[in-house]
Write a protein that holds these residues in place. Sequence first.
Motif, PDB file in Angstrom:
ATOM      1  N   MET A 163     -12.656   5.341 -19.404  1.00  0.00           N
ATOM      2  CA  MET A 163     -13.820   4.480 -19.273  1.00  0.00           C
ATOM      3  C   MET A 163     -13.252   3.083 -19.657  1.00  0.00           C
ATOM      4  N   ILE A 221     -12.830  -0.016 -17.292  1.00  0.00           N
ATOM      5  CA  ILE A 221     -13.638  -1.126 -17.478  1.00  0.00           C
ATOM      6  C   ILE A 221     -12.774  -2.629 -17.493  1.00  0.00           C
ATOM      7  N   GLN A 222     -11.541  -2.049 -17.952  1.00  0.00           N
ATOM      8  CA  GLN A 222     -10.516  -3.327 -17.971  1.00  0.00           C
ATOM      9  C   GLN A 222     -10.148  -3.433 -16.565  1.00  0.00           C
ATOM     10  N   SER A 269     -13.048  -5.360 -14.756  1.00  0.00           N
ATOM     11  CA  SER A 269     -13.516  -6.469 -15.506  1.00  0.00           C
ATOM     12  C   SER A 269     -15.062  -6.041 -15.604  1.00  0.00           C
ATOM     13  N   LEU A 270     -15.423  -5.074 -15.992  1.00  0.00           N
ATOM     14  CA  LEU A 270     -16.920  -4.753 -16.171  1.00  0.00           C
ATOM     15  C   LEU A 270     -17.294  -5.006 -17.673  1.00  0.00           C
ATOM     16  N   ASP A 271     -18.658  -5.034 -18.023  1.00  0.00           N
ATOM     17  CA  ASP A 271     -19.178  -5.591 -19.279  1.00  0.00           C
ATOM     18  C   ASP A 271     -18.896  -4.412 -20.347  1.00  0.00           C
ATOM     19  N   THR A 272     -19.442  -3.176 -20.088  1.00  0.00           N
ATOM     20  CA  THR A 272     -19.525  -2.251 -21.413  1.00  0.00           C
ATOM     21  C   THR A 272     -19.166  -0.976 -20.832  1.00  0.00           C
ATOM     22  N   ALA A 273     -18.746   0.136 -21.867  1.00  0.00           N
ATOM     23  CA  ALA A 273     -18.500   1.452 -21.443  1.00  0.00           C
ATOM     24  C   ALA A 273     -19.900   2.245 -21.135  1.00  0.00           C
ATOM     25  N   SER A 305     -22.693   1.040 -19.742  1.00  0.00           N
ATOM     26  CA  SER A 305     -22.953   1.032 -18.099  1.00  0.00           C
ATOM     27  C   SER A 305     -22.338   1.918 -17.209  1.00  0.00           C
ATOM     28  N   VAL A 306     -20.818   1.907 -17.501  1.00  0.00           N
ATOM     29  CA  VAL A 306     -19.985   2.853 -16.670  1.00  0.00           C
ATOM     30  C   VAL A 306     -20.365   4.223 -16.977  1.00  0.00           C
TER      31      VAL A 306
END
Length: 84
Positions: free
Chosen positions: A34, A38-39, A42-46, A48-49
Motif C-alpha cells: 500500500m 500510495i507513493q 500520489s494518493l492521500d492515505t493508506a 483510503s486505498v
Amino acid sequence: MSSEEQRRPNNPFVVGRYVGGEYFCDREEETRFMLKFIQRHSLDTASSVQSALRPLLKSDLVTQADDSYQLSDFFLSQWLKENY
C-alpha cells in the motif's frame, strides 16, 4: 444439555484469556504494498486505498498474487487500460 445451554448461541470468539498471534492477520506485506502504491500514485492515505481494495477482493474483481494485485475480469482490465 439444559434448556439454557440450548438457547445460548455458540460464540466463535475466544474470551476470558489471552490469545496468540495465530488469531490475527499479518498485515506487514499488505502495508508495504500500500505504501508503494500510495507513493507511486500520489494518493492521500493508506486507509483510503485499503478501504477501496477490500470490497474489490471480496467480490473477486481483484485477486492477490504474491506481492501484487490483478484484475480478475480480462475485459474490465482491457477497458481500464484503454480509458485510463
